[in-house]
Design a protein around this motif. Structure first.
Motif, PDB file in Angstrom:
ATOM      1  N   PRO A 263       0.800  -1.226   0.000  1.00 42.06           N
ATOM      2  CA  PRO A 263       0.000   0.000   0.000  1.00 42.06           C
ATOM      3  C   PRO A 263       0.836   1.281   0.000  1.00 42.06           C
ATOM      4  CG  PRO A 263      -0.910  -1.593   1.540  1.00 42.06           C
ATOM      5  CD  PRO A 263       0.404  -2.155   1.080  1.00 42.06           C
ATOM      6  N   ALA A 264       1.904   1.317   0.783  1.00 43.79           N
ATOM      7  CA  ALA A 264       2.704   2.544   0.873  1.00 43.79           C
ATOM      8  C   ALA A 264       3.316   2.910  -0.478  1.00 43.79           C
ATOM      9  CB  ALA A 264       3.803   2.384   1.928  1.00 43.79           C
ATOM     10  N   ASP A 265       3.664   1.891  -1.259  1.00 41.34           N
ATOM     11  CA  ASP A 265       4.227   2.164  -2.581  1.00 41.34           C
ATOM     12  C   ASP A 265       3.180   2.767  -3.514  1.00 41.34           C
ATOM     13  OD1 ASP A 265       6.597   1.183  -1.666  1.00 41.34           O
ATOM     14  OD2 ASP A 265       6.480  -0.734  -2.742  1.00 41.34           O
ATOM     15  N   LEU A 266       1.925   2.328  -3.379  1.00 38.99           N
ATOM     16  CA  LEU A 266       0.864   2.891  -4.212  1.00 38.99           C
ATOM     17  C   LEU A 266       0.577   4.340  -3.812  1.00 38.99           C
ATOM     18  CD1 LEU A 266      -1.022   2.153  -6.549  1.00 38.99           C
ATOM     19  CD2 LEU A 266      -2.777   1.611  -4.858  1.00 38.99           C
ATOM     20  N   VAL A 267       0.621   4.613  -2.513  1.00 42.07           N
ATOM     21  CA  VAL A 267       0.458   5.993  -2.048  1.00 42.07           C
ATOM     22  C   VAL A 267       1.582   6.862  -2.629  1.00 42.07           C
ATOM     23  CG1 VAL A 267       0.559   7.499  -0.030  1.00 42.07           C
ATOM     24  CG2 VAL A 267      -0.804   5.401   0.051  1.00 42.07           C
ATOM     25  N   ALA A 268       2.792   6.365  -2.585  1.00 39.31           N
ATOM     26  CA  ALA A 268       3.926   7.125  -3.137  1.00 39.31           C
ATOM     27  C   ALA A 268       3.752   7.340  -4.638  1.00 39.31           C
ATOM     28  CB  ALA A 268       5.232   6.387  -2.851  1.00 39.31           C
ATOM     29  N   ARG A 269       3.187   6.360  -5.304  1.00 37.25           N
ATOM     30  CA  ARG A 269       2.944   6.483  -6.741  1.00 37.25           C
ATOM     31  C   ARG A 269       1.979   7.641  -7.019  1.00 37.25           C
ATOM     32  NH1 ARG A 269       4.921   5.179 -11.842  1.00 37.25           N
ATOM     33  NH2 ARG A 269       3.217   4.811 -13.299  1.00 37.25           N
ATOM     34  N   LEU A 270       0.937   7.779  -6.192  1.00 39.13           N
ATOM     35  CA  LEU A 270       0.010   8.904  -6.356  1.00 39.13           C
ATOM     36  C   LEU A 270       0.735  10.230  -6.144  1.00 39.13           C
ATOM     37  CD1 LEU A 270      -2.808  10.207  -6.672  1.00 39.13           C
ATOM     38  CD2 LEU A 270      -3.143   9.834  -4.213  1.00 39.13           C
ATOM     39  N   LEU A 271       1.552  10.298  -5.108  1.00 43.84           N
ATOM     40  CA  LEU A 271       2.240  11.557  -4.813  1.00 43.84           C
ATOM     41  C   LEU A 271       3.188  11.960  -5.940  1.00 43.84           C
ATOM     42  CD1 LEU A 271       3.078  11.134  -1.012  1.00 43.84           C
ATOM     43  CD2 LEU A 271       0.979  11.961  -2.093  1.00 43.84           C
ATOM     44  N   ASP A 272       3.652  10.987  -6.719  1.00 44.32           N
ATOM     45  CA  ASP A 272       4.567  11.252  -7.834  1.00 44.32           C
ATOM     46  C   ASP A 272       3.826  11.597  -9.125  1.00 44.32           C
ATOM     47  OD1 ASP A 272       6.834  10.880  -6.339  1.00 44.32           O
ATOM     48  OD2 ASP A 272       7.087   8.777  -6.893  1.00 44.32           O
ATOM     49  N   TYR A 273       2.508  11.554  -9.120  1.00 46.30           N
ATOM     50  CA  TYR A 273       1.759  11.831 -10.346  1.00 46.30           C
ATOM     51  C   TYR A 273       2.072  13.251 -10.825  1.00 46.30           C
ATOM     52  CZ  TYR A 273      -2.251  11.992 -13.571  1.00 46.30           C
ATOM     53  OH  TYR A 273      -3.047  12.086 -14.682  1.00 46.30           O
ATOM     54  N   PRO A 274       2.430  13.428 -12.080  1.00 46.12           N
ATOM     55  CA  PRO A 274       2.905  14.743 -12.545  1.00 46.12           C
ATOM     56  C   PRO A 274       1.914  15.882 -12.350  1.00 46.12           C
ATOM     57  CG  PRO A 274       3.461  13.042 -14.149  1.00 46.12           C
ATOM     58  CD  PRO A 274       2.582  12.390 -13.130  1.00 46.12           C
ATOM     59  N   ASP A 275       0.608  15.586 -12.351  1.00 46.02           N
ATOM     60  CA  ASP A 275      -0.367  16.665 -12.233  1.00 46.02           C
ATOM     61  C   ASP A 275      -0.771  16.964 -10.793  1.00 46.02           C
ATOM     62  OD1 ASP A 275      -0.451  17.413 -14.822  1.00 46.02           O
ATOM     63  OD2 ASP A 275      -2.347  16.464 -15.329  1.00 46.02           O
ATOM     64  N   VAL A 276      -0.123  16.342  -9.825  1.00 43.22           N
ATOM     65  CA  VAL A 276      -0.382  16.688  -8.424  1.00 43.22           C
ATOM     66  C   VAL A 276       0.253  18.039  -8.129  1.00 43.22           C
ATOM     67  CG1 VAL A 276       0.156  16.126  -6.023  1.00 43.22           C
ATOM     68  CG2 VAL A 276      -0.674  14.345  -7.564  1.00 43.22           C
ATOM     69  N   GLN A 277      -0.580  18.990  -7.715  1.00 51.01           N
ATOM     70  CA  GLN A 277      -0.092  20.332  -7.408  1.00 51.01           C
ATOM     71  C   GLN A 277       0.215  20.496  -5.931  1.00 51.01           C
ATOM     72  OE1 GLN A 277      -2.857  23.840  -7.577  1.00 51.01           O
ATOM     73  NE2 GLN A 277      -1.464  24.498  -9.196  1.00 51.01           N
ATOM     74  N   GLN A 278      -0.588  19.811  -5.085  1.00 48.70           N
ATOM     75  CA  GLN A 278      -0.435  19.990  -3.638  1.00 48.70           C
ATOM     76  C   GLN A 278      -0.774  18.684  -2.929  1.00 48.70           C
ATOM     77  OE1 GLN A 278      -3.198  22.811  -2.006  1.00 48.70           O
ATOM     78  NE2 GLN A 278      -2.226  22.895  -0.002  1.00 48.70           N
ATOM     79  N   VAL A 279       0.058  18.287  -1.998  1.00 48.62           N
ATOM     80  CA  VAL A 279      -0.222  17.133  -1.153  1.00 48.62           C
ATOM     81  C   VAL A 279      -0.897  17.641   0.113  1.00 48.62           C
ATOM     82  CG1 VAL A 279       0.754  15.201   0.131  1.00 48.62           C
ATOM     83  CG2 VAL A 279       1.727  15.840  -2.092  1.00 48.62           C
ATOM     84  N   LEU A 280      -2.130  17.244   0.326  1.00 50.09           N
ATOM     85  CA  LEU A 280      -2.894  17.715   1.469  1.00 50.09           C
ATOM     86  C   LEU A 280      -2.640  16.864   2.707  1.00 50.09           C
ATOM     87  CD1 LEU A 280      -6.270  18.343  -0.419  1.00 50.09           C
ATOM     88  CD2 LEU A 280      -4.473  20.004   0.110  1.00 50.09           C
ATOM     89  N   ALA A 281      -2.506  15.549   2.492  1.00 49.48           N
ATOM     90  CA  ALA A 281      -2.234  14.630   3.603  1.00 49.48           C
ATOM     91  C   ALA A 281      -1.800  13.301   3.011  1.00 49.48           C
ATOM     92  CB  ALA A 281      -3.477  14.440   4.473  1.00 49.48           C
ATOM     93  N   HIS A 282      -0.985  12.565   3.774  1.00 45.84           N
ATOM     94  CA  HIS A 282      -0.636  11.219   3.306  1.00 45.84           C
ATOM     95  C   HIS A 282      -0.131  10.391   4.468  1.00 45.84           C
ATOM     96  CE1 HIS A 282       3.870  11.454   3.267  1.00 45.84           C
ATOM     97  NE2 HIS A 282       3.630  12.741   3.168  1.00 45.84           N
ATOM     98  N   GLY A 283      -0.334   9.080   4.322  1.00 45.13           N
ATOM     99  CA  GLY A 283       0.120   8.102   5.305  1.00 45.13           C
ATOM    100  C   GLY A 283       0.387   6.800   4.585  1.00 45.13           C
TER     101      GLY A 283
END
Length: 557
Positions: free
Chosen positions: A216-236
């Motif tokens: 799961p943590a790797d999939l979360v990291a994959r989302l955070l690396d998405y090129p169109d992510v402008q702001q990370v609001l929260a993650h775990g």
């Protein structure tokens, strides 16, 4: 859009938004109406265009083959994909006051009214609009009567503090590449959209994604690396919330395989539906949450949605019905309706061609409909009264009828009907002579003007149109454009009753910007035994894809 930071992905929806912005800014400046119309037509095509323009360019495909696209428009789209804008758009943005975009976002204000506000009153932002309304200057401006001012102020009050919402089609255009990105990595992940998008709501405020993955943590990291992510609001380790460059929030939840169905059910909602399920569980001494259905520490269900419903002695409830509107009782008593499927739709009774404001020929539309599995198609170009659509006059309509007859003799596997989308004039009469209407296979009647009539007058107008013996279908009955223009003020219950008595059908317009009837009135029409026409209102051969959105709305109804 910041051209110093070129986006990794420019979606068709973003290209459409930039084309609409071009058209709006040109119209504010009073530029050539044919040029403005070309940008608007292209924006509409891009809304539902299946191939991504960015992918077409990457493959070296020419854009000139798209509806209404010549060398100039192809060049602008290529610039937009490469840089996030184009020279003309940059220039126009500099030429109008910054507040013009605020005004264009107000439902009920189009470019012409924005231009009038600037020229006549010097109003160039929403604060100035409110001030002009309150001190009485606005009421004396042509096109801004008392009812119009009241609706504008109400729209502004409603929008304050609200999060960004987009049409379901626009949300899907953003969600598709994101899901591909999440599942492209070798993480063994299965990700699916939940929330209001999965329930086929007309507009979407955020994207909820439920996933299962070995890591799961790797999939979360994959989302955070998405090129169109402008702001990370929260993650775990199992969840994340981000905001995309386009403004939409994305919430990802990753669960274990045994909880995937429960999580999908829980995060699909609606809130009322979930509360009802929790209540049923509590009555049995159980607990239901995103991890599963439990009797104490013992898991009863959760790997798939079906087993959760079955454990609660309910039939499976499709996502479109999960709004706490009686679906729980219906599922308990095995009385859920059988919902329509796209494959069951055999025809389309609302289509435009180049004879009015469509972008493809009659033949091209017929062949495209046939390729979509349709067996009948009604050609319903606009009547002449809607000047912006340049609809055929009676003589041209007669020529079109002869062309349809020739094609019916030539084509096999599809039958063409000759119709028209006829304006309902403010007094309720129709915008074509009786003798012409009598020659048509079917007549759609629709409101395209005088949207601000008082309720009684608007209702009477439509009732009179329904009384016309040629009337077959009431098209897009509410007249709304989602997130752009509110619907007319009319007694819809009375209108539906009258349509049933007169033997007229009502349309569920599948355009993502309309989806009109809404789900509540669609259900009311069904309960009255009223025939409903799910129609694409296609203006190009690509627009038949919109029928999927109409099916989703019909399933909600």
């Amino acid at each position: 859009m910041d051209r110093q930071h070129v986006p990794a992905c420019v979606s068709n929806a973003e290209l459409a938004a930039m084309m609409r912005e071009l058209a709006d800014l040109l119209e504010i400046r009073g530029e050539n109406p044919f040029r403005i119309r070309a940008y608007r037509n292209l924006a509409r095509s891009l809304d539902t265009l299946a191939p991504a323009v960015q992918d077409m360019l990457a493959r070296g495909e020419a854009l000139e083959g798209l509806p209404g696209v010549g060398h100039d428009l192809a060049g602008k789209m290529a610039d937009m994909v490469a840089t996030g804008s184009c020279a003309l758009l940059d220039s126009l943005r500099q030429s109008v006051p910054p507040g013009a975009h605020q005004l264009l976002d107000v439902p009920g204000l189009g470019p012409r009214k924005v231009a009038l506000l600037q020229q006549a009153l010097g109003v160039d932002n929403t604060a100035g609009l409110v001030a002009a309304a309150r001190d009485g200057r606005l009421q004396h401006l042509r096109g801004f009567g008392g009812h119009t001012v009241e609706r504008l102020l109400a729209a502004l009050a409603t929008r304050q503090g609200k999060a960004t919402r987009v049409t379901r089609a626009a949300a899907g255009a953003l969600a598709g590449p994101l899901l591909q990105w999440l599942q492209a990595a070798d993480l063994g992940a299965l990700a699916q959209l939940a929330g209001s998008y999965r329930r086929c709501r007309e507009t979407v405020g955020d994207l909820d994604i439920v996933a299962r993955a070995v890591r799961p943590a790797d999939l979360v990291a994959r989302l955070l690396d998405y090129p169109d992510v402008q702001q990370v609001l929260a993650h775990g380790p199992t969840r994340a919330s981000v905001r995309l460059r386009q403004g939409l929030q994305v919430d990802l939840r990753v669960v274990r395989e045994e909880s995937y169905g429960a999580a999908l059910l829980y995060f699909t909602g609606s809130r009322g539906h979930n509360i009802a399920l929790r209540r049923l569980a509590q009555q049995r001494g159980w607990k239901f949450n995103e991890y599963g259905l439990f009797d104490g520490a013992r898991r009863l269900a959760g790997a798939c949605e079906q087993e959760v419903y079955a454990a609660l002695e309910l039939d499976f409830i499709p996502p479109e019905l999960r709004e706490e509107r009686g679906e729980i009782d219906a599922a308990r008593s095995h009385a859920l309706p059988q919902l329509v499927e796209r494959a069951q739709l055999r025809g389309d009774l609302h289509v435009h061609t180049t004879a009015s404001d469509g972008r493809d020929s009659l033949r091209a539309m017929a062949l495209a409909a046939q390729a979509q599995g349709l067996s009948y198609l009604a050609i319903t170009d606009h009547s002449p009264g809607l000047r912006i659509a340049h609809g055929p006059d009676p003589a041209a309509l007669a020529r079109q009828g002869r062309e349809i007859a020739r094609l019916n003799r030539e084509l096999t596997g599809i039958v063409l009907l000759h119709g028209a989308e006829v304006d309902i004039l403010p007094d309720g009469t129709l915008d074509l002579p009786e003798a012409v209407l009598a020659t048509l296979d079917l007549v759609l009647v629709a409101v395209h003007s005088a949207f601000g009539l008082p309720r009684a007058q608007q209702t009477a107008r439509i009732l009179r149109a329904l009384d016309h013996p040629a009337c077959s279908i009431l098209a897009h009955p509410n007249g709304r454009l989602l997130l752009q223009r509110p619907g007319i003020d009319a007694d819809m219950g009375r209108i539906l009753q009258h349509a049933r008595l007169r033997g007229c059908a009502v349309e569920l317009n599948a355009q993502p910007q309309r989806l009109d009837l809404d789900d509540v009135w669609c259900r009311a029409a069904r309960d009255q035994g009223l025939m409903i026409s799910i129609a694409s209102d296609a203006h190009s051969r690509f627009d038949f894809a919109d029928l999927e959105y109409g099916i989703g709305q019909a399933r909600r109804g």
